[in-house]
Enzyme design. Structure first.
Site, mmCIF file in Angstrom:
data_model
loop_
_atom_site.group_PDB
_atom_site.id
_atom_site.type_symbol
_atom_site.label_atom_id
_atom_site.label_comp_id
_atom_site.label_asym_id
_atom_site.label_seq_id
_atom_site.Cartn_x
_atom_site.Cartn_y
_atom_site.Cartn_z
ATOM 1 N N CYS A 178 0.640 -1.292 0.027
ATOM 2 C CA CYS A 178 0.153 -0.045 -0.024
ATOM 3 C C CYS A 178 0.795 1.299 0.035
ATOM 4 C CB CYS A 178 -0.941 0.033 1.232
ATOM 5 S SG CYS A 178 -2.311 1.082 1.030
ATOM 6 N N HIS B 9 -3.544 -5.368 0.301
ATOM 7 C CA HIS B 9 -3.171 -5.641 1.476
ATOM 8 C C HIS B 9 -3.125 -7.210 1.476
ATOM 9 C CE1 HIS B 9 -2.991 -1.653 3.438
ATOM 10 N NE2 HIS B 9 -3.819 -1.317 2.628
ATOM 11 N N GLU C 199 -1.439 -8.826 3.641
ATOM 12 C CA GLU C 199 -1.625 -9.115 5.128
ATOM 13 C C GLU C 199 -2.876 -9.611 5.565
ATOM 14 O OE1 GLU C 199 -2.082 -4.767 5.380
ATOM 15 O OE2 GLU C 199 -1.147 -6.332 4.094
#
Length: 239
Positions: free
Chosen positions: A108, A213, A215
Site C-alpha cells: 500500500c 493488502h 497481510e
C-alpha cells in the site's frame, strides 16, 4: 535453514505519539519462516545504515500519506496526514537497500513510497483527481480480507513469476495511488481503471510492492501467501 531477520517499518500514531504494529504483517512473515522485527522510527543516518546492514530484508508497511513535496507538489486539501520523520527514515533506508541489493517488499503506502523515491508522482486523492472511464472501488469497507476488484498481472514480471497467473482478485484500502511511473520501475499489475497496482525495481533481486493488502487476506488467500513466501525466501541468507 537459516531464518532471515526481516525489519518491519513501524506505524506511527501522532495523536498518541506512539509507534505501533499490525500483527498480520508479523504473523505472515513468521508463518513463512522469517523472523519479523519492528524497527525504530529514526532519522539518524548511522542507525539507519546499521539497520540496512544488519537485516536480511525489509517490509515497508501501509499507513500515512506521503508529503507531496517529495514528488514536487503542494499539498491539496484532499491530501491526508503525513509523517515527515517516517518519510525521511524510509527514504534513507530505501537508498541503502537499493545500494546493498537487499530484498524489500512494499504494501500500500510502500508501493507509493517506492514510486515517489524512484522519481514518480501520486494522486493525492484518487476519487477527486483521477479521471477514469471505469469505476473501481479502491477504498472498501470491512471486512478487509474480502476482494474488492480484480487486477491484471503483466507477463514477464517478478509478480507474474511468483503468482503464475494473469489475473487475481484483491482487497483494496487506499485513497492515494500512482499517477506517473518513473523510469526504472516496472508496472507489474493494473486495475481495470488503469491504476498501477504493483511495481518492481529493475535489475534488483527482490524489490516488489503491491497496492493491495495481502497481510489482511493472508489466512484465506493462496496468492497472498505466495507473496509473503517469495519475499521471505528472497531474504534467506546465502552464507
Amino acid at each position: 535453514m537459516n531464518k532471515p531477520m526481516i525489519g518491519v517499518l513501524p506505524l506511527y500514531d501522532s495523536g498518541k505519539e506512539s509507534y505501533w504494529m499490525l500483527p498480520a504483517y508479523m504473523k505472515a512473515i513468521e508463518n513463512e519462516g522469517g523472523i519479523p522485527v519492528m524497527l525504530p522510527l529514526t532519522t539518524d543516518e548511522d542507525i539507519i545504515a546499521a539497520l540496512a546492514g544488519k537485516f536480511d530484508g525489509f517490509l515497508f508497511t501501509g499507513g500515512h500519506d506521503i508529503n507531496p513535496v517529495l514528488y514536487g507538489e503542494k499539498a491539496e486539501a484532499v491530501c491526508g496526514e503525513w509523517c515527515d520523520e517516517r518519510d525521511r527514515m524510509e527514504k534513507l533506508l530505501f537508498d541503502q537497500i537499493v545500494e546493498l541489493d537487499k530484498p524489500a517488499f512494499g504494501i500500500c503506502r510502500g508501493l507509493q513510497l517506492f514510486n515517489v523515491l524512484c522519481g514518480g508522482t501520486l494522486y493525492q486523492d484518487i476519487p477527486s483527481q483521477m479521471n477514469a472511464d471505469i469505476t473501481v472501488s479502491h477504498k472498501q469497507k470491512p471486512p478487509y480480507a474480502e476482494p474488492a476488484h480484480s487486477v491484471h498481472i503483466h507477463t514477464g514480471t517478478l509478480l507474474h513469476h511468483i503468482l503464475q497467473t494473469d489475473q487475481i482478485d484483491v482487497n483494496s484500502y487506499h485513497h492515494q495511488g500512482i499517477k506517473a511511473l518513473p523510469a526504472g520501475l516496472t508496472a507489474a499489475a493494473a486495475a481495470e481503471d488503469g491504476m498501477v497496482e504493483a511495481v518492481s525495481l529493475q535489475d534488483k533481486r527482490f524489490i516488489l510492492a503491491v497496492q493491495w493488502h495481502p497481510e489482511f487476506s493472508y489466512g484465506a488467500d493462496s496468492n497472498s501467501r505466495k507473496l509473503f513466501s517469495a519475499f521471505v525466501n528472497a531474504c534467506i541468507p546465502t552464507n
